[in-house]
Write a protein that holds these residues in place. Sequence first.
Motif, mmCIF file in Angstrom:
data_model
loop_
_atom_site.group_PDB
_atom_site.id
_atom_site.type_symbol
_atom_site.label_atom_id
_atom_site.label_comp_id
_atom_site.label_asym_id
_atom_site.label_seq_id
_atom_site.Cartn_x
_atom_site.Cartn_y
_atom_site.Cartn_z
ATOM 1 N N GLY A 23 57.070 -19.217 5.224
ATOM 2 C CA GLY A 23 56.478 -20.496 5.604
ATOM 3 C C GLY A 23 55.842 -20.443 6.984
ATOM 4 O O GLY A 23 54.749 -20.990 7.187
ATOM 5 N N TYR A 24 56.515 -19.770 7.919
ATOM 6 C CA TYR A 24 55.946 -19.610 9.263
ATOM 7 C C TYR A 24 54.651 -18.799 9.221
ATOM 8 O O TYR A 24 53.685 -19.103 9.933
ATOM 9 N N ILE A 25 54.625 -17.748 8.383
ATOM 10 C CA ILE A 25 53.428 -16.911 8.291
ATOM 11 C C ILE A 25 52.254 -17.715 7.731
ATOM 12 O O ILE A 25 51.115 -17.615 8.215
ATOM 13 N N ARG A 26 52.517 -18.521 6.725
ATOM 14 C CA ARG A 26 51.445 -19.349 6.156
ATOM 15 C C ARG A 26 50.935 -20.361 7.182
ATOM 16 O O ARG A 26 49.722 -20.594 7.281
ATOM 17 N N GLU A 27 51.861 -20.924 7.934
ATOM 18 C CA GLU A 27 51.459 -21.883 8.959
ATOM 19 C C GLU A 27 50.666 -21.198 10.063
ATOM 20 O O GLU A 27 49.706 -21.768 10.603
ATOM 21 N N ARG A 28 51.043 -19.968 10.398
ATOM 22 C CA ARG A 28 50.310 -19.211 11.419
ATOM 23 C C ARG A 28 48.898 -18.895 10.944
ATOM 24 O O ARG A 28 47.928 -19.011 11.711
ATOM 25 N N THR A 29 48.775 -18.503 9.677
ATOM 26 C CA THR A 29 47.449 -18.232 9.119
ATOM 27 C C THR A 29 46.586 -19.483 9.136
ATOM 28 O O THR A 29 45.387 -19.427 9.461
ATOM 29 N N ARG A 34 42.219 -22.614 11.528
ATOM 30 C CA ARG A 34 41.839 -23.874 12.181
ATOM 31 C C ARG A 34 41.084 -23.596 13.481
ATOM 32 O O ARG A 34 40.063 -24.229 13.776
ATOM 33 N N ILE A 35 41.567 -22.634 14.258
ATOM 34 C CA ILE A 35 40.898 -22.285 15.511
ATOM 35 C C ILE A 35 39.500 -21.729 15.232
ATOM 36 O O ILE A 35 38.524 -22.086 15.904
ATOM 37 N N SER A 36 39.393 -20.861 14.223
ATOM 38 C CA SER A 36 38.087 -20.285 13.883
ATOM 39 C C SER A 36 37.104 -21.352 13.429
ATOM 40 O O SER A 36 35.924 -21.328 13.800
ATOM 41 N N SER A 37 37.584 -22.306 12.610
ATOM 42 C CA SER A 37 36.685 -23.356 12.121
ATOM 43 C C SER A 37 36.244 -24.292 13.243
ATOM 44 O O SER A 37 35.097 -24.756 13.265
ATOM 45 N N LEU A 75 42.065 -26.119 22.138
ATOM 46 C CA LEU A 75 42.292 -24.721 21.760
ATOM 47 C C LEU A 75 43.570 -24.179 22.391
ATOM 48 O O LEU A 75 44.283 -23.378 21.780
ATOM 49 N N ARG A 76 43.852 -24.621 23.604
ATOM 50 C CA ARG A 76 45.082 -24.195 24.267
ATOM 51 C C ARG A 76 46.308 -24.660 23.479
ATOM 52 O O ARG A 76 47.264 -23.906 23.298
ATOM 53 N N ASN A 77 46.288 -25.896 23.003
ATOM 54 C CA ASN A 77 47.399 -26.405 22.203
ATOM 55 C C ASN A 77 47.577 -25.612 20.916
ATOM 56 O O ASN A 77 48.706 -25.280 20.510
ATOM 57 N N GLN A 78 46.463 -25.303 20.270
ATOM 58 C CA GLN A 78 46.536 -24.540 19.028
ATOM 59 C C GLN A 78 47.017 -23.111 19.272
ATOM 60 O O GLN A 78 47.791 -22.558 18.490
ATOM 61 N N LEU A 79 46.560 -22.518 20.369
ATOM 62 C CA LEU A 79 46.984 -21.154 20.685
ATOM 63 C C LEU A 79 48.468 -21.113 21.037
ATOM 64 O O LEU A 79 49.174 -20.167 20.660
ATOM 65 N N ASP A 80 48.974 -22.131 21.737
ATOM 66 C CA ASP A 80 50.400 -22.208 22.040
ATOM 67 C C ASP A 80 51.209 -22.327 20.753
ATOM 68 O O ASP A 80 52.294 -21.726 20.624
ATOM 69 N N HIS A 81 50.688 -23.112 19.804
ATOM 70 C CA HIS A 81 51.372 -23.249 18.513
ATOM 71 C C HIS A 81 51.380 -21.921 17.765
ATOM 72 O O HIS A 81 52.389 -21.545 17.153
ATOM 73 N N TYR A 82 50.276 -21.199 17.841
ATOM 74 C CA TYR A 82 50.180 -19.874 17.209
ATOM 75 C C TYR A 82 51.208 -18.913 17.806
ATOM 76 O O TYR A 82 51.911 -18.188 17.084
ATOM 77 N N LEU A 85 54.731 -19.769 16.676
ATOM 78 C CA LEU A 85 55.011 -19.291 15.320
ATOM 79 C C LEU A 85 55.286 -17.792 15.320
ATOM 80 O O LEU A 85 56.131 -17.311 14.555
ATOM 81 N N ASN A 86 54.593 -17.042 16.162
ATOM 82 C CA ASN A 86 54.872 -15.610 16.284
ATOM 83 C C ASN A 86 56.315 -15.372 16.719
ATOM 84 O O ASN A 86 57.000 -14.484 16.193
ATOM 85 N N ASP A 87 56.775 -16.171 17.677
ATOM 86 C CA ASP A 87 58.156 -16.046 18.148
ATOM 87 C C ASP A 87 59.143 -16.398 17.033
ATOM 88 O O ASP A 87 60.183 -15.740 16.892
ATOM 89 N N LYS A 88 58.831 -17.423 16.249
ATOM 90 C CA LYS A 88 59.719 -17.828 15.164
ATOM 91 C C LYS A 88 59.811 -16.745 14.085
ATOM 92 O O LYS A 88 60.875 -16.485 13.525
ATOM 93 N N ILE A 89 58.683 -16.089 13.814
ATOM 94 C CA ILE A 89 58.677 -15.015 12.819
ATOM 95 C C ILE A 89 59.523 -13.837 13.303
ATOM 96 O O ILE A 89 60.280 -13.238 12.532
ATOM 97 N N LYS A 90 59.410 -13.509 14.585
ATOM 98 C CA LYS A 90 60.230 -12.427 15.142
ATOM 99 C C LYS A 90 61.717 -12.777 15.087
ATOM 100 O O LYS A 90 62.558 -11.899 14.854
#
Length: 233
Positions: A23-29, A34-37, A75-82, A85-90
């Motif tokens: 679920g975390y990986i899907r949310e990260r993707t 979202r950032i790219s769009s 973008l900063r908010n979205q990058l912090d969320h990204y 999620l990386n930390d949660k996956i680890k």
Amino acid sequence: MRFVSPKTEQAQLGVVIRRIRTGYIRERTATMNRISSILTEFGFSFPRGHANMKRLFQWLADTGQAVPSLLIFELRNQLDHYQHLNDKIKEQDKKLETLNSENELFSMLQTIPGVGPMTAACCISSVSNPKDFTNGRNFAAWLGLVPFQYSTGGKPRMLGISKRGNKELRELFVHEARAVMWRDETAERYFGSWLTDLKRRKPFNVALVALANKLARIAWSVMTTHKTFEIRL
């Protein structure tokens, strides 16, 4: 009738941890897309990949174009969320390793070429008793790594890969096979000329699934015999 062994509490916990991780990986993707769009709406063609995502603002600075301050804030908010999620996956990865650290099969399965902690943990939690399968071929068929057979009038016809069974474990074995095939030295060391000749004669994806099937059979053998993988050429 065919019966299967019930899962242990530890196996069920492993399934829960992996599902949360997925679920975390899907949310990260979704966050990356979202950032790219968002950048696309402002005329920026942001390259894909985690390496580029980590240097997002450096990439924006290198473009030399003016960026609205409010856009930088979003973008900063979205990058912090990204990054969160990386930390949660680890964290989920560490939980899986801790959960299976005392299981000898966890380390034995990782002696198979390409097989890492995630695949080993998935095998342990998904397969309660490997002896429920008569042989490695049945295990590979349970994963959906065999051709779908259509027979009529005594004439068997082999179709495409069935893709039936445990989707998560099948996907992991395919990824492990891809990791081996990308390294010619590793492939030749563990599988000799068999894999080299197969890559030469067949399309890449056909050889890929064939190797994933072989890795699944080896994994079944390791789980059944409780012996580590050994090179036999």
